[in-house]
Design a protein around this motif. Structure first.
Motif, PDB file in Angstrom:
ATOM      1  N   THR A 187      38.867  49.965  53.944  1.00 11.71           N
ATOM      2  CA  THR A 187      39.750  49.276  53.193  1.00 11.71           C
ATOM      3  C   THR A 187      40.410  47.660  53.588  1.00 11.71           C
ATOM      4  O   THR A 187      40.295  46.563  52.990  1.00 11.71           O
ATOM      5  CB  THR A 187      41.169  49.825  52.498  1.00 11.71           C
ATOM      6  OG1 THR A 187      40.962  50.962  52.567  1.00 11.71           O
ATOM      7  CG2 THR A 187      41.488  48.808  51.829  1.00 11.71           C
ATOM      8  N   ALA A 188      41.324  47.792  55.195  1.00  6.89           N
ATOM      9  CA  ALA A 188      41.920  46.852  55.206  1.00  6.89           C
ATOM     10  C   ALA A 188      40.673  45.415  55.505  1.00  6.89           C
ATOM     11  O   ALA A 188      40.749  44.157  55.098  1.00  6.89           O
ATOM     12  CB  ALA A 188      42.648  46.836  56.683  1.00  6.89           C
ATOM     13  N   LEU A 189      39.569  45.948  55.913  1.00 10.06           N
ATOM     14  CA  LEU A 189      38.205  44.738  56.409  1.00 10.06           C
ATOM     15  C   LEU A 189      38.093  44.306  55.029  1.00 10.06           C
ATOM     16  O   LEU A 189      37.812  43.226  54.977  1.00 10.06           O
ATOM     17  CB  LEU A 189      37.242  45.288  56.942  1.00 10.06           C
ATOM     18  CG  LEU A 189      37.557  45.959  58.332  1.00 10.06           C
ATOM     19  CD1 LEU A 189      36.189  46.703  59.133  1.00 10.06           C
ATOM     20  CD2 LEU A 189      37.924  44.858  59.207  1.00 10.06           C
ATOM     21  N   ALA A 243      41.649  45.373  40.027  1.00 10.80           N
ATOM     22  CA  ALA A 243      40.866  45.113  41.895  1.00 10.80           C
ATOM     23  C   ALA A 243      40.260  43.589  41.684  1.00 10.80           C
ATOM     24  O   ALA A 243      40.228  43.187  40.214  1.00 10.80           O
ATOM     25  CB  ALA A 243      39.543  45.293  41.569  1.00 10.80           C
ATOM     26  N   LEU A 244      40.449  43.037  42.019  1.00 12.07           N
ATOM     27  CA  LEU A 244      40.234  41.219  42.599  1.00 12.07           C
ATOM     28  C   LEU A 244      38.369  41.767  43.163  1.00 12.07           C
ATOM     29  O   LEU A 244      38.299  42.404  44.807  1.00 12.07           O
ATOM     30  CB  LEU A 244      40.893  41.385  43.605  1.00 12.07           C
ATOM     31  CG  LEU A 244      40.072  39.602  44.248  1.00 12.07           C
ATOM     32  CD1 LEU A 244      40.876  39.015  42.975  1.00 12.07           C
ATOM     33  CD2 LEU A 244      41.746  38.997  45.366  1.00 12.07           C
ATOM     34  N   ALA A 245      37.311  41.176  42.544  1.00 16.61           N
ATOM     35  CA  ALA A 245      36.009  40.995  42.466  1.00 16.61           C
ATOM     36  C   ALA A 245      35.609  40.035  43.388  1.00 16.61           C
ATOM     37  O   ALA A 245      35.931  38.637  42.528  1.00 16.61           O
ATOM     38  CB  ALA A 245      35.549  41.743  41.169  1.00 16.61           C
ATOM     39  N   VAL A 246      35.034  39.872  44.493  1.00 15.77           N
ATOM     40  CA  VAL A 246      33.787  38.224  44.975  1.00 15.77           C
ATOM     41  C   VAL A 246      32.612  38.939  44.464  1.00 15.77           C
ATOM     42  O   VAL A 246      32.231  39.884  44.592  1.00 15.77           O
ATOM     43  CB  VAL A 246      34.232  38.245  46.380  1.00 15.77           C
ATOM     44  CG1 VAL A 246      33.166  37.306  46.991  1.00 15.77           C
ATOM     45  CG2 VAL A 246      36.143  37.549  46.526  1.00 15.77           C
ATOM     46  N   ASN A 247      31.821  38.102  43.441  1.00 18.40           N
ATOM     47  CA  ASN A 247      31.012  38.372  43.685  1.00 18.40           C
ATOM     48  C   ASN A 247      29.712  36.949  43.989  1.00 18.40           C
ATOM     49  O   ASN A 247      30.375  35.879  44.634  1.00 18.40           O
ATOM     50  CB  ASN A 247      30.703  37.108  41.620  1.00 18.40           C
ATOM     51  CG  ASN A 247      31.669  38.646  40.803  1.00 18.40           C
ATOM     52  OD1 ASN A 247      31.582  39.528  40.791  1.00 18.40           O
ATOM     53  ND2 ASN A 247      32.721  37.852  40.650  1.00 18.40           N
ATOM     54  N   LEU A 248      28.997  37.758  44.544  1.00 15.99           N
ATOM     55  CA  LEU A 248      27.639  37.352  45.242  1.00 15.99           C
ATOM     56  C   LEU A 248      26.464  37.610  44.772  1.00 15.99           C
ATOM     57  O   LEU A 248      25.570  37.968  44.899  1.00 15.99           O
ATOM     58  CB  LEU A 248      28.191  37.513  46.770  1.00 15.99           C
ATOM     59  CG  LEU A 248      28.905  37.584  47.732  1.00 15.99           C
ATOM     60  CD1 LEU A 248      29.126  37.841  48.211  1.00 15.99           C
ATOM     61  CD2 LEU A 248      29.502  36.049  48.215  1.00 15.99           C
ATOM     62  N   HIS A 288      35.104  44.864  45.892  1.00 13.74           N
ATOM     63  CA  HIS A 288      35.963  44.596  44.662  1.00 13.74           C
ATOM     64  C   HIS A 288      36.676  45.678  45.135  1.00 13.74           C
ATOM     65  O   HIS A 288      36.251  47.157  46.379  1.00 13.74           O
ATOM     66  CB  HIS A 288      35.950  45.389  43.273  1.00 13.74           C
ATOM     67  CG  HIS A 288      35.163  45.810  43.532  1.00 13.74           C
ATOM     68  ND1 HIS A 288      34.606  46.396  42.832  1.00 13.74           N
ATOM     69  CD2 HIS A 288      36.137  47.701  42.721  1.00 13.74           C
ATOM     70  CE1 HIS A 288      33.583  47.350  43.101  1.00 13.74           C
ATOM     71  NE2 HIS A 288      34.539  48.163  42.804  1.00 13.74           N
ATOM     72  N   ALA A 289      38.594  45.383  45.970  1.00 12.07           N
ATOM     73  CA  ALA A 289      39.396  45.821  45.767  1.00 12.07           C
ATOM     74  C   ALA A 289      40.847  45.668  45.575  1.00 12.07           C
ATOM     75  O   ALA A 289      41.201  44.679  45.081  1.00 12.07           O
ATOM     76  CB  ALA A 289      39.464  46.510  47.330  1.00 12.07           C
ATOM     77  N   GLY A 290      41.684  46.763  45.595  1.00 15.36           N
ATOM     78  CA  GLY A 290      43.129  46.112  44.759  1.00 15.36           C
ATOM     79  C   GLY A 290      43.632  48.103  44.436  1.00 15.36           C
ATOM     80  O   GLY A 290      42.934  49.164  45.192  1.00 15.36           O
ATOM     81  N   PRO A 291      45.188  48.138  43.491  1.00 13.34           N
ATOM     82  CA  PRO A 291      45.403  49.225  43.584  1.00 13.34           C
ATOM     83  C   PRO A 291      44.961  50.008  42.135  1.00 13.34           C
ATOM     84  O   PRO A 291      44.507  49.281  41.919  1.00 13.34           O
ATOM     85  CB  PRO A 291      46.809  48.513  43.857  1.00 13.34           C
ATOM     86  CG  PRO A 291      47.187  46.941  42.680  1.00 13.34           C
ATOM     87  CD  PRO A 291      45.374  46.017  44.112  1.00 13.34           C
ATOM     88  N   TYR A 292      45.722  50.922  42.268  1.00 14.80           N
ATOM     89  CA  TYR A 292      45.517  51.726  41.947  1.00 14.80           C
ATOM     90  C   TYR A 292      47.260  52.676  40.721  1.00 14.80           C
ATOM     91  O   TYR A 292      47.681  52.677  41.919  1.00 14.80           O
ATOM     92  CB  TYR A 292      44.099  52.410  40.998  1.00 14.80           C
ATOM     93  CG  TYR A 292      44.734  54.503  42.710  1.00 14.80           C
ATOM     94  CD1 TYR A 292      45.030  55.547  41.701  1.00 14.80           C
ATOM     95  CD2 TYR A 292      44.280  53.718  43.245  1.00 14.80           C
ATOM     96  CE1 TYR A 292      45.842  56.363  42.263  1.00 14.80           C
ATOM     97  CE2 TYR A 292      43.785  55.205  43.834  1.00 14.80           C
ATOM     98  CZ  TYR A 292      45.191  56.008  43.436  1.00 14.80           C
ATOM     99  OH  TYR A 292      44.933  57.150  44.271  1.00 14.80           O
ATOM    100  N   LEU A 293      47.439  52.615  39.507  1.00 20.96           N
ATOM    101  CA  LEU A 293      48.322  54.170  39.289  1.00 20.96           C
ATOM    102  C   LEU A 293      47.539  54.678  38.276  1.00 20.96           C
ATOM    103  O   LEU A 293      46.589  54.524  37.146  1.00 20.96           O
ATOM    104  CB  LEU A 293      49.627  52.749  38.177  1.00 20.96           C
ATOM    105  CG  LEU A 293      50.318  53.143  37.869  1.00 20.96           C
ATOM    106  CD1 LEU A 293      51.189  53.611  38.906  1.00 20.96           C
ATOM    107  CD2 LEU A 293      51.505  52.692  37.684  1.00 20.96           C
TER     108      LEU A 293
END
Length: 226
Positions: A11-13, A124-129, A135-140
């Motif tokens: 997750t951190a990476l 999530a914040l997604a990076v598209n290539l 993608h990674a981010g928080p959830y509730l």
């Protein structure tokens, strides 16, 4: 929860990777972001609570499902915000007893199944290539219902543990998601891990029985955008 230490590292990476790519995205003219997309998605859950009790023989993943709606809102050519609203099944299967416990303590072997049903909102914040996105981010999450069933080895149907119900579990759960996906025209397929940061059980019997465990859920999903 030491079994989830590698997930923390991943997750951190992933967050560092996302930040790095977002910073350099402006140097590229190519538009790798598929653009605004909204749709439906669903798939398989494999969840575990990692219960640590002296009479527990084995802890197994519990299969479940998730389904709901998603959106993908571009920030720039490479980065998008990906909000979702999902119904998701979580929990675990815990085997207990066995021949030694049955002969010495009179404990019949069996399996306890924790069934936890949530409404989950990951952002999530997604990076598209190209077609690939990371993608990674928080959830509730909000707990809609919970039940605990005891499957004894001598019985063909489960017995509900009536001492435990929805009120014995924390209604609010939160954590992190990290995953990868592929966008192929209007189809999205991918895999994700949900790492819970809040204890599942409250301070009563559920907290003691689950040994203050947190949700850990792997997901495989398929989505269709419009």
């Amino acid at each position: 929860m030491n079994n989830l230490a590698p997930i923390r590292i991943v997750t951190a990476l992933s967050l560092v990777f996302l930040t790095f790519l977002a910073g350099i995205s402006g140097t590229f003219a190519q538009n790798n972001n598929p653009g605004p997309k909204f749709g439906i998605k669903g798939g398989l859950n494999l969840s575990q609570l990692y219960v640590d009790q002296p009479n527990v023989e084995d802890e197994n993943m519990k299969a479940g499902i998730h389904f709901g709606v998603f959106g993908k809102i571009p920030v720039n050519s490479f980065v998008a915000v990906q909000p979702e609203v999902l119904y998701t099944n979580m929990g675990s299967k815990v085997s207990y007893g066995g021949s030694d416990f049955e002969s010495v303590f009179g404990i019949e072997s069996g399996e306890i199944r924790f069934n936890l049903n949530y409404i989950q909102v990951p952002i999530a914040l997604a990076v598209n290539l190209g077609p690939l996105n990371v993608h990674a981010g928080p959830y509730l999450s909000y707990l809609l219902s919970a039940n605990v069933n005891n499957w004894k080895s001598s019985e063909t149907s489960p017995t509900e543990v009536r001492e435990l119900n929805t009120d014995d579990f924390n209604r609010i759960d939160y954590g992190l998601v990290v995953g990868v996906g592929f966008d192929i025209k209007n189809v999205n397929v991918g895999a994700r891990y949900n790492y819970g940061l809040r204890q599942v059980g409250n301070d009563g019997l559920a907290g003691n029985l689950t040994d203050n465990s947190k949700n850990g859920v792997g997901q495989i999903y398929l989505g269709f955008g419009f």
